[in-house]
Design a protein around this motif. Structure first.
Motif, PDB file in Angstrom:
ATOM      1  N   ALA A  55      10.297   0.175   2.596  1.00 38.75           N
ATOM      2  CA  ALA A  55      10.585   0.679   1.249  1.00 38.75           C
ATOM      3  C   ALA A  55       9.423   0.484   0.280  1.00 38.75           C
ATOM      4  O   ALA A  55       9.400   1.086  -0.785  1.00 38.75           O
ATOM      5  N   VAL A  56       8.468  -0.350   0.648  1.00 38.32           N
ATOM      6  CA  VAL A  56       7.340  -0.620  -0.249  1.00 38.32           C
ATOM      7  C   VAL A  56       6.039  -0.339   0.476  1.00 38.32           C
ATOM      8  O   VAL A  56       5.850  -0.741   1.624  1.00 38.32           O
ATOM      9  N   LYS A  57       5.146   0.368  -0.215  1.00 38.42           N
ATOM     10  CA  LYS A  57       3.778   0.548   0.282  1.00 38.42           C
ATOM     11  C   LYS A  57       2.887  -0.246  -0.662  1.00 38.42           C
ATOM     12  O   LYS A  57       2.877   0.013  -1.869  1.00 38.42           O
ATOM     13  N   TRP A  58       2.158  -1.215  -0.123  1.00 36.56           N
ATOM     14  CA  TRP A  58       1.291  -2.032  -0.961  1.00 36.56           C
ATOM     15  C   TRP A  58      -0.062  -1.369  -1.112  1.00 36.56           C
ATOM     16  O   TRP A  58      -0.550  -0.684  -0.217  1.00 36.56           O
ATOM     17  N   GLY A  59      -0.669  -1.619  -2.267  1.00 32.63           N
ATOM     18  CA  GLY A  59      -2.008  -1.098  -2.526  1.00 32.63           C
ATOM     19  C   GLY A  59      -2.971  -2.249  -2.767  1.00 32.63           C
ATOM     20  O   GLY A  59      -2.920  -3.265  -2.096  1.00 32.63           O
ATOM     21  N   VAL A  60      -3.811  -2.082  -3.770  1.00 31.96           N
ATOM     22  CA  VAL A  60      -4.865  -3.049  -4.066  1.00 31.96           C
ATOM     23  C   VAL A  60      -4.269  -4.313  -4.692  1.00 31.96           C
ATOM     24  O   VAL A  60      -3.424  -4.232  -5.579  1.00 31.96           O
ATOM     25  N   ALA A  61      -4.743  -5.454  -4.231  1.00 36.13           N
ATOM     26  CA  ALA A  61      -4.375  -6.743  -4.830  1.00 36.13           C
ATOM     27  C   ALA A  61      -5.613  -7.335  -5.476  1.00 36.13           C
ATOM     28  O   ALA A  61      -6.719  -7.234  -4.936  1.00 36.13           O
ATOM     29  N   ARG A  62      -5.422  -7.941  -6.655  1.00 37.31           N
ATOM     30  CA  ARG A  62      -6.544  -8.558  -7.361  1.00 37.31           C
ATOM     31  C   ARG A  62      -6.098  -9.931  -7.858  1.00 37.31           C
ATOM     32  O   ARG A  62      -5.066 -10.053  -8.522  1.00 37.31           O
ATOM     33  N   VAL A  63      -6.883 -10.943  -7.514  1.00 35.74           N
ATOM     34  CA  VAL A  63      -6.558 -12.298  -7.957  1.00 35.74           C
ATOM     35  C   VAL A  63      -6.875 -12.429  -9.439  1.00 35.74           C
ATOM     36  O   VAL A  63      -7.973 -12.103  -9.891  1.00 35.74           O
TER      37      VAL A  63
END
Length: 116
Positions: A55-63
């Motif tokens: 159900a979820v598509k993850w994209g860019v993660a930023r700390v």
């Protein structure tokens, strides 16, 4: 936002973001390797992968920031782009969510601490 991370924080941030790149590709085998060695002793890669639905598509993660509970325990706040695909078949929703993760240092390497 944080202007500059220390070298230790850069090392943590790199691992956090690399784990989320694997998650975005749904490469759970790669993401599994970022979990604590103690977790991998008690949970198979298949058990880890089964935690995630479609159900979820993850994209860019930023700390965004890192706070230490101890020299070997860090709380990492990140911004994560995601797309929610409703099971009802409606339009996908783009969101940026903030989340906190616990990362633990073991023998010089930082690992994601899987909760629940």
């Amino acid at each position: 936002s944080v202007d500059a991370f220390s070298p230790k924080e850069e090392a943590i941030a790199e691992r956090v973001e690399a784990r989320w790149r694997a998650m975005a590709k749904r490469d759970f085998a790669a993401a599994y390797l970022f979990t604590l060695p103690s977790y991998r002793v008690t949970h198979t890669e298949e058990q880890f992968s089964s935690r995630f639905g479609a159900a979820v598509k993850w994209g860019v993660a930023r700390v965004l920031g890192i706070r230490y509970d101890s020299p070997t325990t860090a709380q990492v706040r990140l911004a994560l782009e995601a797309e929610y695909v409703p099971t009802s078949g409606g339009p996908a929703e783009q969101v940026v969510t903030r989340l906190d993760e616990t990362w633990l240092e073991r023998d010089g390497t930082w690992f994601y601490s899987v909760t629940r």
